[in-house]
Design a protein around this motif. Structure first.
Motif, PDB file in Angstrom:
ATOM      1  N   ALA A   7       0.830  -1.207   0.000  1.00  0.00           N
ATOM      2  CA  ALA A   7       0.000   0.000   0.000  1.00  0.00           C
ATOM      3  C   ALA A   7       0.863   1.255   0.000  1.00  0.00           C
ATOM      4  O   ALA A   7       0.562   2.239  -0.691  1.00  0.00           O
ATOM      5  N   GLN A   8       1.935   1.240   0.767  1.00  0.00           N
ATOM      6  CA  GLN A   8       2.830   2.395   0.798  1.00  0.00           C
ATOM      7  C   GLN A   8       3.395   2.692  -0.580  1.00  0.00           C
ATOM      8  O   GLN A   8       3.396   3.846  -1.036  1.00  0.00           O
ATOM      9  N   ASP A   9       3.882   1.662  -1.239  1.00  0.00           N
ATOM     10  CA  ASP A   9       4.448   1.853  -2.574  1.00  0.00           C
ATOM     11  C   ASP A   9       3.405   2.410  -3.545  1.00  0.00           C
ATOM     12  O   ASP A   9       3.692   3.305  -4.346  1.00  0.00           O
ATOM     13  N   LYS A  10       2.183   1.885  -3.470  1.00  0.00           N
ATOM     14  CA  LYS A  10       1.123   2.331  -4.370  1.00  0.00           C
ATOM     15  C   LYS A  10       0.728   3.783  -4.101  1.00  0.00           C
ATOM     16  O   LYS A  10       0.481   4.558  -5.032  1.00  0.00           O
ATOM     17  N   LEU A  11       0.660   4.143  -2.821  1.00  0.00           N
ATOM     18  CA  LEU A  11       0.326   5.522  -2.473  1.00  0.00           C
ATOM     19  C   LEU A  11       1.359   6.489  -3.032  1.00  0.00           C
ATOM     20  O   LEU A  11       1.010   7.531  -3.608  1.00  0.00           O
ATOM     21  N   PHE A  12       2.623   6.154  -2.872  1.00  0.00           N
ATOM     22  CA  PHE A  12       3.678   7.031  -3.366  1.00  0.00           C
ATOM     23  C   PHE A  12       3.655   7.123  -4.885  1.00  0.00           C
ATOM     24  O   PHE A  12       3.937   8.174  -5.461  1.00  0.00           O
ATOM     25  N   GLU A  13       3.324   6.005  -5.535  1.00  0.00           N
ATOM     26  CA  GLU A  13       3.230   6.025  -7.004  1.00  0.00           C
ATOM     27  C   GLU A  13       2.102   6.945  -7.472  1.00  0.00           C
ATOM     28  O   GLU A  13       2.266   7.704  -8.438  1.00  0.00           O
ATOM     29  N   LEU A  14       0.966   6.872  -6.774  1.00  0.00           N
ATOM     30  CA  LEU A  14      -0.178   7.707  -7.148  1.00  0.00           C
ATOM     31  C   LEU A  14       0.149   9.189  -6.989  1.00  0.00           C
ATOM     32  O   LEU A  14      -0.129   9.994  -7.881  1.00  0.00           O
ATOM     33  N   ILE A  15       0.725   9.540  -5.855  1.00  0.00           N
ATOM     34  CA  ILE A  15       1.055  10.937  -5.601  1.00  0.00           C
ATOM     35  C   ILE A  15       2.151  11.424  -6.540  1.00  0.00           C
ATOM     36  O   ILE A  15       2.101  12.551  -7.058  1.00  0.00           O
ATOM     37  N   LYS A  50       2.796  10.383  -9.504  1.00  0.00           N
ATOM     38  CA  LYS A  50       2.222  10.560 -10.843  1.00  0.00           C
ATOM     39  C   LYS A  50       1.434  11.858 -10.917  1.00  0.00           C
ATOM     40  O   LYS A  50       1.530  12.603 -11.902  1.00  0.00           O
ATOM     41  N   ASP A  51       0.664  12.160  -9.885  1.00  0.00           N
ATOM     42  CA  ASP A  51      -0.116  13.403  -9.853  1.00  0.00           C
ATOM     43  C   ASP A  51       0.778  14.635  -9.915  1.00  0.00           C
ATOM     44  O   ASP A  51       0.449  15.633 -10.560  1.00  0.00           O
ATOM     45  N   LYS A  52       1.919  14.581  -9.216  1.00  0.00           N
ATOM     46  CA  LYS A  52       2.783  15.754  -9.090  1.00  0.00           C
ATOM     47  C   LYS A  52       4.003  15.725 -10.008  1.00  0.00           C
ATOM     48  O   LYS A  52       4.831  16.635  -9.979  1.00  0.00           O
ATOM     49  N   ASN A  53       4.099  14.632 -10.795  1.00  0.00           N
ATOM     50  CA  ASN A  53       5.218  14.479 -11.730  1.00  0.00           C
ATOM     51  C   ASN A  53       6.564  14.554 -11.004  1.00  0.00           C
ATOM     52  O   ASN A  53       7.485  15.277 -11.398  1.00  0.00           O
ATOM     53  N   ILE A  54       6.656  13.795  -9.902  1.00  0.00           N
ATOM     54  CA  ILE A  54       7.903  13.699  -9.150  1.00  0.00           C
ATOM     55  C   ILE A  54       8.220  12.221  -8.929  1.00  0.00           C
ATOM     56  O   ILE A  54       7.419  11.347  -9.271  1.00  0.00           O
ATOM     57  N   LYS A  55       9.364  11.936  -8.356  1.00  0.00           N
ATOM     58  CA  LYS A  55       9.731  10.565  -8.044  1.00  0.00           C
ATOM     59  C   LYS A  55       9.020  10.114  -6.758  1.00  0.00           C
ATOM     60  O   LYS A  55       8.802  10.928  -5.859  1.00  0.00           O
ATOM     61  N   PRO A  56       8.664   8.818  -6.659  1.00  0.00           N
ATOM     62  CA  PRO A  56       8.036   8.333  -5.418  1.00  0.00           C
ATOM     63  C   PRO A  56       8.863   8.635  -4.174  1.00  0.00           C
ATOM     64  O   PRO A  56       8.313   8.911  -3.112  1.00  0.00           O
ATOM     65  N   VAL A  69      -3.418  10.064   2.934  1.00  0.00           N
ATOM     66  CA  VAL A  69      -4.411   9.049   3.299  1.00  0.00           C
ATOM     67  C   VAL A  69      -5.813   9.644   3.381  1.00  0.00           C
ATOM     68  O   VAL A  69      -6.803   8.912   3.415  1.00  0.00           O
ATOM     69  N   THR A  70      -5.911  10.967   3.448  1.00  0.00           N
ATOM     70  CA  THR A  70      -7.224  11.605   3.347  1.00  0.00           C
ATOM     71  C   THR A  70      -7.722  11.531   1.912  1.00  0.00           C
ATOM     72  O   THR A  70      -8.901  11.257   1.658  1.00  0.00           O
ATOM     73  N   LYS A  71      -6.808  11.740   0.985  1.00  0.00           N
ATOM     74  CA  LYS A  71      -7.175  11.687  -0.436  1.00  0.00           C
ATOM     75  C   LYS A  71      -7.345  10.254  -0.923  1.00  0.00           C
ATOM     76  O   LYS A  71      -8.243   9.948  -1.712  1.00  0.00           O
ATOM     77  N   TYR A  72      -6.478   9.359  -0.435  1.00  0.00           N
ATOM     78  CA  TYR A  72      -6.532   7.944  -0.829  1.00  0.00           C
ATOM     79  C   TYR A  72      -6.634   7.096   0.440  1.00  0.00           C
ATOM     80  O   TYR A  72      -5.623   6.607   0.949  1.00  0.00           O
ATOM     81  N   PRO A  73      -7.829   6.951   1.000  1.00  0.00           N
ATOM     82  CA  PRO A  73      -7.992   6.187   2.252  1.00  0.00           C
ATOM     83  C   PRO A  73      -7.465   4.757   2.125  1.00  0.00           C
ATOM     84  O   PRO A  73      -7.596   4.118   1.074  1.00  0.00           O
ATOM     85  N   VAL A  74      -6.845   4.284   3.220  1.00  0.00           N
ATOM     86  CA  VAL A  74      -6.295   2.929   3.255  1.00  0.00           C
ATOM     87  C   VAL A  74      -7.073   2.109   4.278  1.00  0.00           C
ATOM     88  O   VAL A  74      -7.266   2.542   5.411  1.00  0.00           O
TER      89      VAL A  74
END
Length: 349
Positions: free
Chosen positions: A84-92, A94-100, A162-167
């Motif tokens: 879940a941690q890896d996926k959250l960082f990937e999502l963010i 991608k949204d911000k065009n930065i590295k996880p 986690v507010t934007k992407y609840p786990v």
């Protein structure tokens, strides 16, 4: 602050690792965990040509099976948590065009600590600094304070994530494993017809048992009238003063002073030499003559305590504190929530 700074000084950890540990802690705080119900049944052991699986463990050693369930649940949570941690960082990312790896530190700019903050840390940790002057340790103190700033920034960022992407952990709940634990007229608090009976095996000299008493008291207050709490003696052999303290406490039952003495002994858990125990018993209101007469029956008192220990061992108790909530085993001085979750489920049945 003192212990945190000392560990940081002795073994500096990279900011990335600290941030990762922070993520795990926050991830589990915001999740809603539950137990695993089903396991891989083909896992087995062959003994003399006969095959045994986990169903045999459950039948013959329910406490061992219960511990297996708890450890298995922890393994599942850790595995899913990392994913879940890896996926959250990937999502963010991608949204911000930065590295996880940049997600938690994005936008962070450390501010220079004030001289007052630096001095406060120095004075609070002076004993651990080996006599070094402020000038000799100033750079490390500044690094420590900046590291704290980054951790706070990471916590804020992660809360937003986690507010934007609840786990939420969606793990099947395990079937409760119950064992029969006899009370045998041991001291108890609460109505005999209470829906919840908690049997505690504990040791007056055990520091973890002492720590658990705050949680125990909160549970009895929250569920007053709904819980029957039974205390059974389980002094550990390596606690040299424990057996005498338990014998002394049991001498106060007939005078109705047991629970007052119970609290007093735990409050003085680190000072249970015979002389002090005797003084504490009398101070709690136990008539001195009756107490002394009772303690002359040492063999009888010890036999009753040994019976408690034997009964505890029969149901899988090997350390203290150990609890059975309607027969469901809980080991150790765990947080209030661990007990509360089980009690809530039991009340709903």
């Amino acid at each position: 602050m003192e212990n945190i700074f000392k560990k940081w000084m002795e073994n500096p950890i990279s900011k990335i690792v600290l941030a990762t540990n922070l993520v795990f802690a926050l991830l589990f705080i915001v999740s809603v965990p539950s137990f695993v119900r089903e396991y891989i049944t083909q896992d087995a052991v062959s003994i003399g040509g006969k095959k045994y699986d986990l169903s045999d463990v459950k039948e013959t050693s329910p406490i061992a099976y219960s511990k297996f369930q708890s450890e298995y649940k922890g393994l599942i949570k850790n595995t899913l948590g990392e994913f879940a941690q890896d996926k959250l960082f990937e999502l963010i990312a991608k949204d911000k065009n930065i590295k996880p790896s940049e997600v938690l530190t994005e936008g962070f700019t450390p501010r220079e600590p004030s001289e007052e903050d630096i001095m406060n840390v120095y004075l609070s940790n002076k004993a651990q600094l080996g006599g070094k002057s402020l000038n000799e340790t100033k750079d490390k103190i500044i690094g420590f304070l900046k590291n704290q700033q980054e951790q706070e920034h990471s916590r804020t960022v992660y809360r937003d994530i986690v507010t934007k992407y609840p786990v939420e952990f969606l793990i099947k709940e395990a079937e409760a494993v119950r064992v029969t634990v006899e009370e045998k007229n041991n001291p108890s608090i609460g109505p005999k017809d209470a829906k919840i009976t908690i049997v505690e095996f504990s040791d007056f000299e055990c520091p973890f048992c002492k720590r658990s008493q705050d949680v125990n008291q909160k549970l009895r207050e929250k569920y007053k009238g709904q819980i029957r709490w039974v205390f059974r003696d389980f002094p550990l052999p390596f606690h040299q003063d424990a057996m005498y303290a338990h014998m002394a406490a049991n001498c106060t039952i007939s005078e109705g002073k047991y629970w007052d003495v119970f609290n007093t002994l735990f409050e003085n858990s680190g000072n249970l030499g015979k002389a002090n125990v005797d003084a504490l018993i009398v101070k709690a209101g136990m008539p001195k003559e009756k107490y002394q007469a009772c303690m002359k029956n040492a063999s009888s008192l010890k036999s009753e305590i040994d019976a408690d220990i034997a009964d505890g061992q029969k149901v899988g108790v090997s350390g203290t504190p150990a609890f059975f909530i309607n027969g469901i085993f809980i080991s150790g001085a765990l947080p209030f929530e661990n007990f509360d979750e089980i009690i809530q489920k039991e009340l709903k049945q």
